[in-house]
Design a protein around this motif. Structure first.
Motif, PDB file in Angstrom:
ATOM      1  N   GLY A  93      33.564  10.309 -12.795  1.00 11.34           N
ATOM      2  CA  GLY A  93      33.193   8.012 -11.969  1.00 11.34           C
ATOM      3  C   GLY A  93      33.435   8.776 -11.181  1.00 11.34           C
ATOM      4  O   GLY A  93      33.940   8.083  -9.562  1.00 11.34           O
ATOM      5  N   MET A 129      36.140   8.052 -16.474  1.00  7.81           N
ATOM      6  CA  MET A 129      35.932   6.826 -16.191  1.00  7.81           C
ATOM      7  C   MET A 129      34.441   6.303 -16.966  1.00  7.81           C
ATOM      8  O   MET A 129      33.676   5.066 -17.377  1.00  7.81           O
ATOM      9  CB  MET A 129      36.031   6.183 -14.848  1.00  7.81           C
ATOM     10  CG  MET A 129      37.402   5.633 -14.241  1.00  7.81           C
ATOM     11  SD  MET A 129      37.314   4.815 -12.965  1.00  7.81           S
ATOM     12  CE  MET A 129      36.492   5.818 -11.602  1.00  7.81           C
ATOM     13  N   ALA A 130      33.972   7.492 -16.272  1.00  8.03           N
ATOM     14  CA  ALA A 130      32.118   7.530 -16.381  1.00  8.03           C
ATOM     15  C   ALA A 130      32.041   7.284 -18.380  1.00  8.03           C
ATOM     16  O   ALA A 130      30.238   6.574 -18.292  1.00  8.03           O
ATOM     17  CB  ALA A 130      31.820   8.966 -16.050  1.00  8.03           C
ATOM     18  N   ASP A 132      34.208   6.282 -20.191  1.00  2.00           N
ATOM     19  CA  ASP A 132      34.053   4.860 -21.210  1.00  2.00           C
ATOM     20  C   ASP A 132      33.000   3.879 -20.472  1.00  2.00           C
ATOM     21  O   ASP A 132      32.440   3.401 -21.441  1.00  2.00           O
ATOM     22  CB  ASP A 132      35.788   4.372 -19.958  1.00  2.00           C
ATOM     23  CG  ASP A 132      36.741   5.543 -20.618  1.00  2.00           C
ATOM     24  OD1 ASP A 132      36.245   5.608 -21.643  1.00  2.00           O
ATOM     25  OD2 ASP A 132      37.475   5.546 -19.469  1.00  2.00           O
ATOM     26  N   TRP A 133      32.451   3.983 -19.225  1.00  2.00           N
ATOM     27  CA  TRP A 133      31.564   2.767 -18.580  1.00  2.00           C
ATOM     28  C   TRP A 133      30.056   3.403 -19.884  1.00  2.00           C
ATOM     29  O   TRP A 133      29.222   2.139 -20.530  1.00  2.00           O
ATOM     30  CB  TRP A 133      30.841   3.328 -17.748  1.00  2.00           C
ATOM     31  CG  TRP A 133      29.155   2.390 -17.150  1.00  2.00           C
ATOM     32  CD1 TRP A 133      29.210   1.193 -17.233  1.00  2.00           C
ATOM     33  CD2 TRP A 133      28.283   3.402 -16.934  1.00  2.00           C
ATOM     34  NE1 TRP A 133      27.831   1.568 -16.845  1.00  2.00           N
ATOM     35  CE2 TRP A 133      27.137   2.548 -17.621  1.00  2.00           C
ATOM     36  CE3 TRP A 133      27.994   4.717 -17.725  1.00  2.00           C
ATOM     37  CZ2 TRP A 133      25.847   2.833 -17.090  1.00  2.00           C
ATOM     38  CZ3 TRP A 133      26.735   5.427 -17.399  1.00  2.00           C
ATOM     39  CH2 TRP A 133      25.133   4.739 -17.403  1.00  2.00           C
ATOM     40  N   SER A 136      30.510   2.196 -24.063  1.00  2.00           N
ATOM     41  CA  SER A 136      30.213   0.565 -24.042  1.00  2.00           C
ATOM     42  C   SER A 136      29.310   0.064 -23.613  1.00  2.00           C
ATOM     43  O   SER A 136      28.887  -1.114 -23.527  1.00  2.00           O
ATOM     44  CB  SER A 136      31.088  -0.280 -22.354  1.00  2.00           C
ATOM     45  OG  SER A 136      30.194   0.140 -21.309  1.00  2.00           O
ATOM     46  N   LEU A 137      28.312   0.634 -23.572  1.00  2.00           N
ATOM     47  CA  LEU A 137      27.067   0.163 -23.105  1.00  2.00           C
ATOM     48  C   LEU A 137      25.947   0.057 -24.559  1.00  2.00           C
ATOM     49  O   LEU A 137      26.859   0.726 -25.467  1.00  2.00           O
ATOM     50  CB  LEU A 137      25.607   1.303 -22.646  1.00  2.00           C
ATOM     51  CG  LEU A 137      25.714   1.552 -21.606  1.00  2.00           C
ATOM     52  CD1 LEU A 137      24.737   2.567 -21.599  1.00  2.00           C
ATOM     53  CD2 LEU A 137      25.487   0.475 -20.429  1.00  2.00           C
TER      54      LEU A 137
END
Length: 146
Positions: A93, A129-130, A132-133, A136-137
């Motif tokens: 990220g 972070m990538a 984590d994103w 979260s989808l």
């Protein structure tokens, strides 16, 4: 040698001895301070060791985490060839996303992966972070690489 010379020599020796005592006291004070600092570091080291031992102890079982799948059923059913070792890029990220996607697409194109396999392999290149994103989808959100 005269008495006056002898007295002068003795006075010089007494001054040298006084200076030597002052230097010795300074060295003793430095040694005491060093020993105190060493003791302090030793205590801190022991606290850290105790902390590491506590980390190694098994804790009470945490609740089982529920994992949902972000992929559609068609993507889930796609198989990755046994001979494929996976992409050689990662994305946290913090890197340039365009450069990362270009490298990822190039590697996938070279091995001729299907769209569904690309989706699965994409996830394996994410960290931090990538990732984590990505996780979260919503469930079933990913139906194609596009």
């Amino acid at each position: 040698m005269t008495m006056q010379q002898l007295m002068g020599m003795m006075q010089g020796l007494q001054e040298a001895m006084a200076a030597s005592r002052v230097e010795q006291e300074r060295i003793q004070a430095d040694l005491a301070a060093s020993q105190a600092r060493n003791d302090e570091l030793h205590r801190a080291n022991e606290e850290l060791r105790r902390g590491w031992r506590d980390v190694d102890k098994p804790e009470a079982a945490s609740p089982t985490r529920e994992f949902t799948t972000l992929f559609s059923q068609a993507i889930l059913e796609a198989t990755i060839p046994n001979t494929f070792t996976g992409p050689k890029v990662t994305f946290t990220g913090m890197e340039d996303p365009e450069a990362y996607l270009t490298a990822f697409h190039t590697q996938m194109m070279l091995v001729g992966c299907s769209d569904a396999v690309r989706c699965k392999l994409f996830m394996s290149t994410l960290t931090g972070m990538a990732m984590d994103w990505f996780i979260s989808l919503p469930e079933g959100h990913i139906t194609s690489f596009a």
